[in-house]
Motif scaffolding. Structure first.
Motif, PDB file in Angstrom:
ATOM      1  N   THR A 121      85.686  38.459  62.331  1.00  0.00           N
ATOM      2  CA  THR A 121      85.280  38.462  60.799  1.00  0.00           C
ATOM      3  C   THR A 121      84.975  37.004  60.293  1.00  0.00           C
ATOM      4  O   THR A 121      83.892  36.673  59.871  1.00  0.00           O
ATOM      5  CB  THR A 121      86.262  39.176  59.905  1.00  0.00           C
ATOM      6  OG1 THR A 121      86.303  40.446  60.134  1.00  0.00           O
ATOM      7  CG2 THR A 121      85.432  39.021  58.414  1.00  0.00           C
ATOM      8  N   HIS A 167      83.392  39.401  52.574  1.00  0.00           N
ATOM      9  CA  HIS A 167      82.362  38.489  53.061  1.00  0.00           C
ATOM     10  C   HIS A 167      81.437  37.839  51.749  1.00  0.00           C
ATOM     11  O   HIS A 167      81.131  36.696  51.998  1.00  0.00           O
ATOM     12  CB  HIS A 167      81.373  38.978  54.258  1.00  0.00           C
ATOM     13  CG  HIS A 167      80.563  40.137  53.527  1.00  0.00           C
ATOM     14  ND1 HIS A 167      80.749  41.509  53.028  1.00  0.00           N
ATOM     15  CD2 HIS A 167      79.383  40.085  53.205  1.00  0.00           C
ATOM     16  CE1 HIS A 167      79.969  41.800  52.624  1.00  0.00           C
ATOM     17  NE2 HIS A 167      78.778  41.084  52.598  1.00  0.00           N
ATOM     18  N   VAL A 180      81.047  35.352  59.479  1.00  0.00           N
ATOM     19  CA  VAL A 180      80.886  34.518  58.504  1.00  0.00           C
ATOM     20  C   VAL A 180      80.831  33.226  58.540  1.00  0.00           C
ATOM     21  O   VAL A 180      79.858  32.623  57.992  1.00  0.00           O
ATOM     22  CB  VAL A 180      82.417  34.692  57.298  1.00  0.00           C
ATOM     23  CG1 VAL A 180      82.206  33.898  56.118  1.00  0.00           C
ATOM     24  CG2 VAL A 180      82.258  36.218  56.881  1.00  0.00           C
TER      25      VAL A 180
END
Length: 407
Positions: free
Chosen positions: A397, A340, A401
């Protein structure tokens, strides 16, 4: 003997820490007990507290022992949020950088899901350094509703140092407390909690040559927070639990050793780091150094992306060749998804998946660096032949992000 280049994940126990722990482990006594054994244990705890406070530029009364950096981060972020919201219910905003360690990121996101927090993600530039203009703009927007700002001192993946002085000045101008995760910075660069202006600062023992399972939260004496756990009322009634005397003694001994040699060791590690960077860029011309250059990064950190190969593949090939490195944070190692931190810095997923982090510590030598440079070309060539695995990042994820990037 393998070459260990993952000191950012954990570093070897310092001899002084081992000696201090060995001495303490053969003694009996709960530091909360009133008899002789308890008083002796308490004395060792308080002497260790004083040593750690000196190493961090803090007053001993500002140090609260925890089980590590993750607990310290949770205690600071949750505790400050709950305290500030209790004082004024409209304080629900949290300003957080997009490159924080997951100990902070996941805590902030938990508060968002379960405690009504409104999170504003502060972006970073291509080196991973927080955008002060965006931070200033967000601080000026309804500052009376901001519970806290949390910005790390140094990034655990790419090693970039954050402009904490300016962050604290901006937040202080509108009366907002700042917490900093200083786990990677403590023992590596000069820290002075007293002059930093921070409300809270998290550190950990096993990153500086102390044992795993001990850390600390430095909390300014005029700052209140709501405890995360309750019990016997130890540590200013902020963090209940029987204190681990032996680990505290080891942590303090490691901190003393780091503080005594900080300048010399920083110069030594920076020289090794620069040789490593130079050698890697020569050995693999397509490699790209990530993070801030020179003095803008931690002295022991060198982070690269290698084109056309999976970071995990390169890691395992280096491991087979006797060099132990990492693809990023050990707390997310083994999870098939790009960093990330690198995505927040603007890298695409394919580039980010070629990451490799080499980090140096007190046991690192010039021979370690030369061994890496000797085995890297063949390992990279073999990893490149395997190419990219082509696995997909998790939707969760990517969504997370994306939300941070849009904020």
């Amino acid at each position: 003997m393998p070459v260990y280049l993952d000191h950012a994940a954990t570093t070897s126990l310092h001899p002084a820490a081992l000696a201090a722990m060995t001495d303490a482990l053969v003694r009996t006594g709960n530091p909360s007990s009133l008899h002789g054994a308890g008083r002796r244990a308490r004395r060792l705890v308080e002497e260790s507290r004083e040593s750690l406070a000196r190493a961090a530029g803090a007053h001993p009364s500002e140090l609260i022992f925890t089980s590590g950096g993750t607990e310290a981060d949770n205690l600071a972020v949750k505790g400050l949020y709950w305290q500030r919201r209790a004082e004024s219910p409209e304080r629900t905003r949290i300003l957080c950088s997009t490159v924080e360690h997951h100990a902070v990121l996941d805590t902030v996101e938990w508060l968002e899901r379960h405690e009504g927090a409104e999170v504003t993600w502060i972006p970073v530039d291509g080196s991973g350094v927080v955008d002060l203009d965006v931070l200033a703009r967000e601080l000026a927007r309804e500052p009376q509703r901001i519970a806290l700002v949390t910005i790390m001192w140094a990034n655990n993946e790419v090693g970039s140092l954050q402009p904490l002085r300016q962050v604290v000045e901006l937040a202080g101008a509108v009366g907002v407390p700042v917490h900093s995760d200083a786990v990677q910075a403590f023992g590596a660069v000069p820290l002075d909690f007293a002059s930093s202006g921070l409300a809270a600062m998290s550190v950990s023992g096993h990153k500086i040559g102390g044992p795993v399972g001990i850390g600390a939260l430095f909390l300014r004496r005029d700052v209140k927070l709501v405890p995360v756990q309750h019990g016997g009322g130890q540590e200013r009634d902020v963090r209940s639990g029987t204190l681990d005397t032996a680990s505290i003694a080891g942590f303090a001994a490691a901190a003393e050793a780091c503080a005594a040699s900080l300048t010399e060791e920083s110069v030594r590690l920076a020289a090794l780091r620069d040789r490593l960077i130079e050698g890697v860029l020569q050995a693999v011309p397509g490699a790209v150094l990530r993070g801030s250059p020179g003095s803008g990064r931690l002295p022991g950190n060198a982070h690269f992306t290698f084109p056309g190969c999976e970071g995990d593949s390169l890691l395992f090939l280096l491991d087979m060749a006797g060099v132990e490195s990492s693809t990023g944070s050990a707390c997310t190692a083994g999870v098939p998804r790009p960093s990330h931190v690198l995505l927040a810095m603007g890298l695409d997923e394919e580039t980010a998946r070629g990451a490799q982090r080499f980090t140096l510590g007190h046991a690192s030598t010039a021979d370690d660096v030369e061994t890496l440079l000797r085995v890297l070309p063949a390992a990279y060539a073999q990893a490149s032949k395997a190419g990219m695995a082509g696995h997909e990042s998790s939707i969760q994820t990517a969504g997370t992000v994306g939300r941070r990037a849009e904020s």
